[in-house]
Design a protein around this motif. Structure first.
Motif, PDB file in Angstrom:
ATOM      1  N   ILE A  54       0.817  -1.215   0.000  1.00 46.01           N
ATOM      2  CA  ILE A  54       0.000   0.000   0.000  1.00 46.01           C
ATOM      3  C   ILE A  54       0.846   1.257   0.000  1.00 46.01           C
ATOM      4  O   ILE A  54       1.971   1.271   0.487  1.00 46.01           O
ATOM      5  N   THR A  55       0.269   2.313  -0.558  1.00 47.08           N
ATOM      6  CA  THR A  55       0.927   3.620  -0.586  1.00 47.08           C
ATOM      7  C   THR A  55       0.665   4.321   0.752  1.00 47.08           C
ATOM      8  O   THR A  55      -0.208   3.905   1.527  1.00 47.08           O
ATOM      9  N   ALA A  56       1.383   5.420   0.979  1.00 47.28           N
ATOM     10  CA  ALA A  56       1.200   6.177   2.228  1.00 47.28           C
ATOM     11  C   ALA A  56      -0.235   6.715   2.338  1.00 47.28           C
ATOM     12  O   ALA A  56      -0.837   6.720   3.416  1.00 47.28           O
ATOM     13  N   THR A  57      -0.802   7.138   1.206  1.00 48.67           N
ATOM     14  CA  THR A  57      -2.173   7.682   1.226  1.00 48.67           C
ATOM     15  C   THR A  57      -3.178   6.582   1.541  1.00 48.67           C
ATOM     16  O   THR A  57      -4.146   6.798   2.285  1.00 48.67           O
ATOM     17  N   GLU A  58      -2.964   5.375   0.973  1.00 50.15           N
ATOM     18  CA  GLU A  58      -3.855   4.246   1.281  1.00 50.15           C
ATOM     19  C   GLU A  58      -3.775   3.895   2.766  1.00 50.15           C
ATOM     20  O   GLU A  58      -4.797   3.596   3.400  1.00 50.15           O
ATOM     21  N   LEU A  59      -2.566   3.939   3.312  1.00 51.63           N
ATOM     22  CA  LEU A  59      -2.389   3.665   4.748  1.00 51.63           C
ATOM     23  C   LEU A  59      -3.171   4.679   5.581  1.00 51.63           C
ATOM     24  O   LEU A  59      -3.912   4.307   6.501  1.00 51.63           O
ATOM     25  N   ASP A  60      -3.034   5.974   5.230  1.00 52.29           N
ATOM     26  CA  ASP A  60      -3.771   7.019   5.951  1.00 52.29           C
ATOM     27  C   ASP A  60      -5.271   6.786   5.860  1.00 52.29           C
ATOM     28  O   ASP A  60      -6.006   6.971   6.833  1.00 52.29           O
ATOM     29  N   PHE A  91     -10.653  10.817   1.277  1.00 52.14           N
ATOM     30  CA  PHE A  91     -10.940  10.003   0.093  1.00 52.14           C
ATOM     31  C   PHE A  91     -10.596  10.786  -1.172  1.00 52.14           C
ATOM     32  O   PHE A  91     -10.029  10.217  -2.123  1.00 52.14           O
ATOM     33  N   ASN A  92     -10.926  12.063  -1.216  1.00 48.85           N
ATOM     34  CA  ASN A  92     -10.632  12.856  -2.408  1.00 48.85           C
ATOM     35  C   ASN A  92      -9.132  12.980  -2.636  1.00 48.85           C
ATOM     36  O   ASN A  92      -8.665  12.965  -3.778  1.00 48.85           O
ATOM     37  N   LYS A  93      -8.370  13.035  -1.562  1.00 46.65           N
ATOM     38  CA  LYS A  93      -6.892  13.037  -1.668  1.00 46.65           C
ATOM     39  C   LYS A  93      -6.429  11.680  -2.220  1.00 46.65           C
ATOM     40  O   LYS A  93      -5.607  11.614  -3.149  1.00 46.65           O
ATOM     41  N   PHE A  94      -6.970  10.606  -1.648  1.00 42.76           N
ATOM     42  CA  PHE A  94      -6.646   9.238  -2.092  1.00 42.76           C
ATOM     43  C   PHE A  94      -6.979   9.074  -3.581  1.00 42.76           C
ATOM     44  O   PHE A  94      -6.178   8.570  -4.371  1.00 42.76           O
ATOM     45  N   TYR A  95      -8.154   9.547  -3.982  1.00 36.31           N
ATOM     46  CA  TYR A  95      -8.640   9.410  -5.365  1.00 36.31           C
ATOM     47  C   TYR A  95      -7.706  10.110  -6.352  1.00 36.31           C
ATOM     48  O   TYR A  95      -7.451   9.618  -7.456  1.00 36.31           O
ATOM     49  N   HIS A  96      -7.174  11.264  -5.921  1.00 41.05           N
ATOM     50  CA  HIS A  96      -6.314  12.026  -6.834  1.00 41.05           C
ATOM     51  C   HIS A  96      -4.862  11.550  -6.817  1.00 41.05           C
ATOM     52  O   HIS A  96      -4.139  11.761  -7.779  1.00 41.05           O
ATOM     53  N   VAL A 111      -3.680   8.161  -6.020  1.00 43.37           N
ATOM     54  CA  VAL A 111      -3.391   6.810  -6.537  1.00 43.37           C
ATOM     55  C   VAL A 111      -3.638   6.810  -8.039  1.00 43.37           C
ATOM     56  O   VAL A 111      -4.418   7.618  -8.543  1.00 43.37           O
ATOM     57  N   PRO A 112      -2.987   5.897  -8.773  1.00 45.07           N
ATOM     58  CA  PRO A 112      -3.235   5.818 -10.222  1.00 45.07           C
ATOM     59  C   PRO A 112      -4.717   5.536 -10.481  1.00 45.07           C
ATOM     60  O   PRO A 112      -5.398   4.975  -9.625  1.00 45.07           O
ATOM     61  N   PRO A 113      -5.242   5.935 -11.659  1.00 44.28           N
ATOM     62  CA  PRO A 113      -6.665   5.718 -11.961  1.00 44.28           C
ATOM     63  C   PRO A 113      -7.079   4.270 -11.654  1.00 44.28           C
ATOM     64  O   PRO A 113      -6.526   3.322 -12.223  1.00 44.28           O
ATOM     65  N   ILE A 114      -8.025   4.109 -10.758  1.00 44.52           N
ATOM     66  CA  ILE A 114      -8.357   2.774 -10.236  1.00 44.52           C
ATOM     67  C   ILE A 114      -8.965   1.885 -11.314  1.00 44.52           C
ATOM     68  O   ILE A 114      -8.607   0.711 -11.455  1.00 44.52           O
ATOM     69  N   VAL A 115      -9.880   2.447 -12.086  1.00 43.93           N
ATOM     70  CA  VAL A 115     -10.590   1.637 -13.090  1.00 43.93           C
ATOM     71  C   VAL A 115      -9.608   1.113 -14.147  1.00 43.93           C
ATOM     72  O   VAL A 115      -9.761   0.004 -14.664  1.00 43.93           O
ATOM     73  N   LYS A 116      -8.565   1.902 -14.433  1.00 47.92           N
ATOM     74  CA  LYS A 116      -7.593   1.498 -15.475  1.00 47.92           C
ATOM     75  C   LYS A 116      -6.438   0.675 -14.916  1.00 47.92           C
ATOM     76  O   LYS A 116      -5.560   0.237 -15.672  1.00 47.92           O
ATOM     77  N   GLU A 117      -6.381   0.465 -13.627  1.00 48.37           N
ATOM     78  CA  GLU A 117      -5.279  -0.261 -12.987  1.00 48.37           C
ATOM     79  C   GLU A 117      -5.198  -1.688 -13.533  1.00 48.37           C
ATOM     80  O   GLU A 117      -6.179  -2.430 -13.543  1.00 48.37           O
ATOM     81  N   GLU A 118      -4.001  -2.080 -14.012  1.00 47.24           N
ATOM     82  CA  GLU A 118      -3.834  -3.421 -14.609  1.00 47.24           C
ATOM     83  C   GLU A 118      -3.486  -4.474 -13.565  1.00 47.24           C
ATOM     84  O   GLU A 118      -3.766  -5.661 -13.770  1.00 47.24           O
ATOM     85  N   ASP A 119      -2.865  -4.061 -12.458  1.00 46.02           N
ATOM     86  CA  ASP A 119      -2.549  -5.008 -11.387  1.00 46.02           C
ATOM     87  C   ASP A 119      -3.848  -5.323 -10.642  1.00 46.02           C
ATOM     88  O   ASP A 119      -4.385  -4.489  -9.911  1.00 46.02           O
TER      89      ASP A 119
END
Length: 592
Positions: free
Chosen positions: A503-509, A544-549, A551-559
């Motif tokens: 997880i990224t730091a923003t996801e952890l927060d 959440f708005n910080k997280f949304y902006h 992290v890479p675009p979630i819908v397009k995430e290939e992993d």
């Protein structure tokens, strides 16, 4: 065992190991680490210093070294004066998220077997509900829902002030000048119609006072001698004597008011389990006064009036029964409190009443305690401040107070105007638009009034409250709709755990903030304040708005693992926003 309990236990063990002393559990003081320092949990070290006999900094360092060595989830520490900041392993938070936050029972507190009553609204039936009533209703409803969420069995009750001279004023004015006008013939809500005649009475009464003053009477005498007030007093006496015509008129006009109130309550989204009516309770309490006289709690003055002396408690002497044997307001409240307890046998009872009644409730609760009512210790006055409007922001029907129905209509109209200006509803049906405008308008009103601590007086600006940015209801509603849209686009169906997600730091927060939801519910209920919950939900939406902006675009995430994990975070966030806003009485739209 959660991490706080784990650290508490380990700290006690550390003090025993390092200093050979027994640290009481209640002296382990844990706090959330301040945002400017690294870490998630802070131990306040000062209580430990008397055991270590060392400086706070040295004590904190020794404790930190012990915890890193002995508690697997503590990865590092830093010391700021007497504060030990602990960093907790990412794996702990990921595991907590997967095993606790993703569980459908997260945020749901089990029943605690306790019963609590919340009494709110308590209107007079001589006029419509106004802005002050709106704060009362929203506060009472949300406190009741908050207690429900904390496992209480909750009873919402409304004590309606449906008798007295003020009611007779409206009745008399309608009798004299109404010409048989009804809600149907006037196209007015019943409470507005009755309120109209209360205003007419006041206007005509003032005319009579001025006429008598012109004849040479003092203002005080003129107020007593005006024919209208004498007629109203006679009508009240006739009502108390059971005069059939007066009772019939009273029932008819009160019926109009109740129909009007029902519409306002429905539009506000509040409800009640039981109504009490002052016409049924005003004689209650007399027997209790007699009981108190026999016990020596009350005393009788030479004129026959009955009093209680509370000067030793820092209060005054208080009249509880007039010389003619009639009851006063506090007599009725004593009796009604007993009746409510007999009806529901609740552990606690909360009165949601404005702060102008602070003294009254101090006296009431103290009298009940002195009467030996064991349940009196569970009585609580939830006192709240006035609501002001910036001058000129809204017109009121009577020129003095802002009518609740006018306020609701203005909020919905403002929501419509702002939403259409942003062009957000081009593909909505008319029915969907109307529903959305109501949700946004009422959400803005409720959130603005509830985000402020109840005891504080507040300035309510209708336009400022409907803003899709900042600490507002619409911002949180929009965040929820945005998440639902994202989940829909991603085809999200289930919240299957991703056990080895990095997880990224923003996801952890985000995870740490979401994990606090149950404790936020407990903390808000403990102080009967929806404000702490409201402001937590704003922090969640903002994060959440910080997280949304970030992290890479979630819908397009290939992993797929990263994508599923982030969608899980979105899913839990939406659930908390919907649940928390629901406790505040606010609907969150699925799309905006």
């Amino acid at each position: 065992m959660n991490i706080e309990q784990h650290i508490t236990t380990a700290t006690i063990a550390a003090v025993k190991q390092l200093y050979g002393q027994d640290l009481p559990e209640n002296q382990v003081n844990l706090q959330e680490t301040r945002i400017e320092f690294e870490g998630q949990i802070t131990i306040v070290v000062f209580p430990v210093v008397r055991f270590s006999k060392k400086s706070p900094e040295v004590t904190a360092t020794e404790l930190g070294e012990y915890l890193v060595a002995n508690v697997g989830d503590v990865t590092s520490f830093n010391v700021i004066k007497g504060f030990l900041n602990l960093s907790i392993a990412d794996d702990y938070w990921v595991n907590l998220f997967n095993t606790v936050l993703l569980d459908s029972s997260f945020g749901k507190i089990k029943p605690n077997g306790k019963k609590v009553m919340v009494e709110y609204s308590s209107p007079n039936t001589n006029k419509p509900l106004h802005l002050g009533h709106v704060r009362n209703n929203l506060l009472g409803y949300s406190v009741a829902e908050l207690l429900k969420a904390n496992g209480y069995e909750v009873f919402k009750v409304n004590l309606v002030n449906d008798r007295g001279i003020h009611i007779c004023k409206s009745m008399l004015a309608w009798q004299k000048w109404g010409n048989g006008e009804t809600p149907e013939s006037s196209l007015l809500k019943g409470d507005h119609l009755v309120g109209k005649y209360y205003v007419i009475f006041d206007k005509e009464y003032k005319k009579e006072i001025e006429a008598l003053k012109t004849e040479g009477q003092s203002e005080e005498d003129a107020k007593k001698n005006a024919p209208l007030i004498k007629e109203a007093q006679k009508m009240l006496q006739d009502w108390e004597a059971g005069d059939e015509e007066v009772i019939a008129l009273w029932k008819k006009m009160n019926g109009w008011v109740y129909d009007g109130f029902a519409v306002t309550y429905r539009n506000l989204g509040v409800d009640f389990d039981k109504y009490y009516y002052e016409s049924n309770t005003y004689l209650l309490g007399k027997d209790t006064v007699e009981e108190g006289l026999a016990k020596g709690v009350f005393f009788k003055k030479p004129d026959g009036s009955v009093w209680i002396d509370l000067t030793a408690d820092g209060l005054d002497q208080k009249l509880v029964l007039r010389a003619d044997g009639t009851s006063v307001y506090i007599t009725q409240d004593i009796g009604t409190a007993e009746k409510k307890h007999d009806d529901f046998n609740m552990d606690d009872s909360i009165y949601v009443v404005g702060n102008e009644q602070d003294y009254h409730f101090k006296v009431l609760f103290l009298i009940l305690e002195k009467l030996g009512k064991s349940w009196a210790k569970g009585l609580y006055h939830l006192s709240y401040g006035m609501v002001d409007l910036p001058s000129g922001k809204m017109k009121s029907r009577e020129g003095t107070v802002v009518d609740a129905d006018d306020l609701i209509a203005e909020m919905v109209a403002t929501a419509k105007q702002k939403t259409e200006m942003l062009g957000k509803v081009t593909n909505f049906s008319e029915e969907e638009k109307d529903s959305l405008y109501h949700q946004i308008g009422l959400g803005a009103l409720k959130y603005f009034l509830l985000k402020v601590e109840p005891k504080k007086r507040l300035l309510f600006d209708p336009s400022e409250s409907i803003d899709f940015q900042g600490n507002t209801g619409p911002f949180i509603q929009y965040t929820h709709a945005r998440i639902k849209s994202l989940l829909g686009k991603a085809g999200y169906e289930n919240s299957s755990a991703v056990l080895d997600a990095s997880i990224t730091a923003t996801e952890l927060d985000m995870i740490i903030l979401l994990s606090k939801y149950p404790s936020e519910l407990v903390a808000a209920a403990k102080v009967y304040s929806p404000a702490t919950l409201a402001n937590y939900l704003y922090e969640v939406a903002k994060m959440f708005n910080k997280f949304y902006h970030e992290v890479p675009p979630i819908v397009k995430e290939e992993d797929e693992k990263a994508k599923q994990h982030r969608l899980n975070i979105c899913h839990v966030t939406a659930g908390i926003l919907k649940s928390g806003m629901g406790i505040l009485g606010i609907e969150v739209p699925e799309r905006m």
